[in-house]
Design an enzyme around this catalytic site. Structure first.
Site, PDB file in Angstrom:
ATOM      1  N   HIS A  11     -26.281 111.171  37.875  1.00 12.55           N
ATOM      2  CA  HIS A  11     -25.427 110.340  38.809  1.00 12.55           C
ATOM      3  C   HIS A  11     -24.419 109.300  38.322  1.00 12.55           C
ATOM      4  O   HIS A  11     -24.027 108.430  38.932  1.00 12.55           O
ATOM      5  CB  HIS A  11     -26.177 109.797  39.894  1.00 12.55           C
ATOM      6  CG  HIS A  11     -27.193 110.950  40.739  1.00 12.55           C
ATOM      7  ND1 HIS A  11     -26.847 112.245  40.987  1.00 12.55           N
ATOM      8  CD2 HIS A  11     -28.473 110.922  40.547  1.00 12.55           C
ATOM      9  CE1 HIS A  11     -27.636 112.863  41.519  1.00 12.55           C
ATOM     10  NE2 HIS A  11     -28.867 111.966  41.316  1.00 12.55           N
TER      11      HIS A  11
ATOM     12  N   HIS B  90     -27.286 116.730  44.046  1.00 16.83           N
ATOM     13  CA  HIS B  90     -28.028 117.233  43.237  1.00 16.83           C
ATOM     14  C   HIS B  90     -27.765 118.621  43.053  1.00 16.83           C
ATOM     15  O   HIS B  90     -28.492 119.538  42.667  1.00 16.83           O
ATOM     16  CB  HIS B  90     -29.670 117.085  43.573  1.00 16.83           C
ATOM     17  CG  HIS B  90     -29.918 115.661  43.888  1.00 16.83           C
ATOM     18  ND1 HIS B  90     -29.833 115.088  44.812  1.00 16.83           N
ATOM     19  CD2 HIS B  90     -30.751 114.907  43.017  1.00 16.83           C
ATOM     20  CE1 HIS B  90     -29.950 113.953  45.228  1.00 16.83           C
ATOM     21  NE2 HIS B  90     -30.496 113.699  43.864  1.00 16.83           N
TER      22      HIS B  90
END
Ligand code: ADP
Ligand code: ADP
Ligand code: MG
Ligand code: MG
Ligand code: MG
Ligand code: MG
Lengths: 333, 214, 333, 214
Positions: C57, C219
């Site tokens: 991320h 994700h």
């Protein structure tokens, strides 16, 4: 091709509107142009520092508008130099009476349009200087060719020239320090994939699943060599060694580096590359005084990276380290 | 119709034809530019000539002599194309337009062509053989000049020969190694590809001929 | 798949080394862990603010280490929560005697591991508080489900809680202001492409050339709905309206926004989206006090974006506007 | 060989078998997790069990009773897996290991199984039907307990029945709508996919049975 766009022809226009919508207090758009300037431009008594070029390299150019870097940024169509008349408007809008330095990347289109703009502005009695950045070590440099491209090293020029201007340097001083950066910086890039321009809507070049391009520029033009896929470490070694070969640094030299993402590569991978870049520099007896990692000079959604190395002296360290408060690059005291 | 009026109509017709042709060839030009450049030559040229058509549609155009009309074409290209093609096509057209002050004749058209070529080379610094539009322009301009000045051929015939010469120039760019323009970054890898700017130069000349024939 | 990596198993490890190599004076790595902390942690007398979660991320989480935001950031494997023992080490290393706030994104893995870590740290007499961010309006919220995910709104929590801690707030005050953000923020995301994890090496989900996913997380998990490709304006409208529906703002409310890139989308496109987002907010009578555009919370190389809206009051404005000097986010006075 | 020694060997053999099986099924588990999660369950489980094999290879392991060995397995999973699977598999194993203090017997194995299930539910808060590993665990544990306590079956037979029940649980997750775990974000779109954690639970049980049969 899937992109977050409306009409491809409105790409640059809407991007600029979106930038102004995000930063209405920091930047404004010159009416009827694709030029953004600092909201407070021109700044009286300060040398103006401006840049510009094709779009598709965001945050370059307008991302560097703000204190300590650029006063004006002209956006051309994607990968196409802005037109001379718009460049001239930018120069005029950024002249606070002390003249304007144009930071130009060495592409024929940019150079020719900026030249024309400079001539036009000088007719309006604006003092204009130009520095042409040509940091791409992948391309052979010769009098008989267009020479090397200007790529990510340009950001160091923006930073240093902008800091000098903010510190009260006159046009000659600002130009000289910009040229010092140009003389001491080198960059080499590579791509895992081609970018896709909104107009064409397909990859500019085709790369197989097992191939990469070395020595690419920032416009989706193919590179100087195509090879088999390499690991991140091998890529880092190759790019860094090529740049070091060109710069001929001495043991103990201090440097600043950029591991720059081309737009589609995740930041995690850039850090993986930076890890090995810094090891290689250490092996060469060099000291990294400042290391930048991120998307500074992109090529739309291209996957890949470039490595930039700048040889430092005390003056460059001071200017590189000086505060800056721009849209995309900020630096505290 | 007055002579000036006829020339004005001819210029407008030529522009319409050129603009239509460029629009048609837009993706072809871009494909050529993809191989050895940055995939925008078709879009650049098309944006420029669409703007020219619009500009000439205005009221101002009605009053203009051929030199001013052509100057306006050049200026419009300068301020709408950008890139390398903008200053090269637009700037040279603008500067060469002065040669047409006395109207378009065999002589002034030769002068226009020579000045245009000169300005392209002044600005772009490309010699012949650098794989640019110059490789297409030089044979075209030289052929046109010789056909008119030495061989005393009528302009239409001269133009037709110039187009043939231009086409040979375009083909000639294929085996060359680029030394100027973005293609020069590819160095040896540029060999085997046709230069986009030379190609668009040919398309323009072909449409001028087409218009002249009508 | 082509990526700038060496061994997939070394991905996180080498990324962290590369971060430390880039910022040796700003961050350090806790020995034998995948935890980075501010070089000067723990800061005596200041509440520690820490976060963590799966990698992939970036710049989240370690990019927000620094003055005015995070003291510690724990990196799990790609998209996998860090382990409880490492989280505990982080908490201990960031306790300057005033306790530590853990900012947790609402994923079962993160929540369970942070819970365990908190219990372990409290046995060592460290005061620990937790705030669980669940800003993703795409997911139905209910007692009988895992609830909403924590996504990009988390960055606002880092900023606000970090500023409160820097201003001398105690653990309860810092926690309360973090919770205020959680109560007033919403996010909705979409993807043009799936990301590719280094381990799997193939897209996590398949999307046709004419399809997009709405309501994705960060994700690579598929979204809540698959639809035909939309224009940037339609995407902006859809995402913004969904968030506004959830937040139930009043006419004249001031908001802060993030148009966040998922990693593979060029910045130019994010600005194109921002343009329409701000128009839609204006149509609703809302005033944007601060607009962020860029890659804040990514999903590797995924193409797509998310829109975050935070309702502001005077306290949140002050804290959001307070200075910060982190690796990836800086804000001047 | 002493009794403790035999149990130690059995645990080590079981771990080896489980680790090998997980390694083999790694990409299958990841594929299941791609469909309704984040494509890491295979990598997570494999990383964990490789670490367990290494940890048990150390000298410390030689001195340990079965309860401490199992506790170490749990701890190693906790500190190497992360994600949801780490605390669920590792934490529950660690906490349930206390039930094995007196060695592994029919009774203690039932107690272990019950505590393990309880801890998974304490931590994950998933009821049956939420499309998680709980759906596979509940029938397995209930069947095992009943087989031993009510039906007086030998542990091996009981385990074999538990595996059958577990498998039915795994299949049962397919038509369910997920309410817990990452798959819950997909809501109705999760229907029709098999839960990865339930599947890895089955693989582990199958290997325990396999080891016990040897
Ligand atoms: N220095 C030069 N001299 C002459 N022609 C040039 C020069 N540089 C570029 N060109 C011409 O311009 C063409 C490319 O134009 P275009 O793609 O529109 O601009 P850009 O290269 O800026 O993207 C080339 O094919 C070549 O013919
Ligand atoms: N709250 C929960 N209760 C029980 N099992 C759960 C819960 N949340 C997730 N799981 C199980 O964990 C599995 C996913 O594990 P894994 O992919 O390793 O972790 P993550 O979801 O963090 O990526 C799911 O398939 C499910 O069986
Ligand atoms: Mg171009
Ligand atoms: Mg081009
Ligand atoms: Mg995970
Ligand atoms: Mg998972």
């Amino acid at each position: 091709m899937k992109k977050l766009i409306n009409e491809p022809g409105d790409y640059v226009d809407e991007m600029l509107d979106g930038m102004v919508a995000a930063h209405p207090k920091r930047v404004r758009r010159l009416d009827g142009t694709k030029v953004l300037v600092r909201a407070d431009a021109p700044i009286d008594g300060k040398v103006g520092v401006v840049s510009g070029g094709g779009s598709g390299h965001e945050p370059t150019h307008a991302g560097y508008l703000g204190e300590g870097m650029l006063d004006g940024a002209a956006a051309g169509e994607v990968f196409t130099s802005p037109t001379a008349d718009q460049l001239e408007e930018m120069v005029n809008a950024c002249d606070g009476g002390e003249g304007v330095l144009c930071v130009v990347k060495n592409y024929e289109g940019d150079v020719m349009n900026f030249e024309t703009a400079g001539e036009m502005a000088e007719m309006e009695e604006v003092e204009v200087a130009q520095v042409v950045v040509d940091d791409d070590v992948a391309v052979e440099d010769s009098l008989y060719t267009s020479g090397r491209r200007g790529v990510c090293g340009t950001i160091f020029v923006h930073k240093v020239a902008g800091a000098k201007a903010a510190a009260g340097g006159d046009l000659q001083e600002v130009t000289e320090v910009a040229e010092k950066v140009v003389d001491n910086v080198g960059t080499m890039g590579m791509a895992l994939t081609s970018c896709i321009t909104p107009e064409k809507g397909e990859p500019t070049f085709d790369l197989g699943e097992d191939e990469i391009e070395l020595g690419i520029g920032i416009h989706g033009e193919p590179g100087v060599e195509r090879t088999d896929v390499m690991s991140a470490d091998e890529v880092a070694e190759h790019l860094t060694e090529q740049v070091l070969d060109d710069l001929e640094l001495d043991d103990g030299d201090e440097v600043a580096t950029i591991v720059n993402g081309m737009g589609g590569t995740p930041m995690s991978e850039l850090y993986i590359v930076n890890r090995r870049v810094q090891e290689v520099l250490g092996d060469h007896g060099l000291e990294t005084w400042d290391a930048w990692v991120g998307d500074y000079m992109t090529s739309l959604d291209m996957m890949g990276c470039s490595v930039t190395v700048l040889r430092l002296d005390d003056e460059l360290k001071e200017l590189l380290g000086a505060p800056a408060d721009t849209l995309a690059l900020k630096r505290m005291d | 119709m007055a002579d000036a009026e006829i020339q004005r109509e001819a210029i407008l017709a030529a522009i319409d034809n050129v603009a239509a042709r460029i629009a048609e060839e837009k993706s072809y030009l871009t494909d050529l530019d993809s191989a050895i450049g940055d995939a925008d030559h078709g879009a650049n040229m098309n944006r420029g000539f669409q703007a020219v058509v619009e500009a000439l549609d205005g009221d101002d155009a009605e009053e203009m002599g051929p030199d001013d009309l052509v100057k306006m074409v050049g200026k419009t290209i300068i301020s709408n194309v950008g890139g390398a093609a903008g200053p090269l096509y637009g700037g040279s057209t603008m500067l060469a337009s002065a040669e047409l002050e006395g109207g378009i004749t065999a002589e002034t058209s030769v002068a226009f062509a020579e000045t245009y070529l000169q300005k392209v080379q002044d600005r772009g610094k490309a010699e012949i053989g650098a794989k640019t539009m110059v490789d297409a322009l030089v044979p075209a301009v030289h052929t046109y000049k010789k056909s008119i000045e030495q061989d005393d051929l009528p302009p239409l015939t001269a133009l037709s020969k110039a187009v043939d010469a231009c086409e040979r120039g375009v083909r000639y760019t294929v085996p060359l190694r680029a030394r100027k323009g973005r293609a020069s970054y590819l160095d040896w890898r540029s060999v085997g590809h046709q230069d986009p700017g030379a190609t668009s130069t040919l398309f323009i000349l072909e449409e001028l001929l087409e218009t002249a024939e009508e």
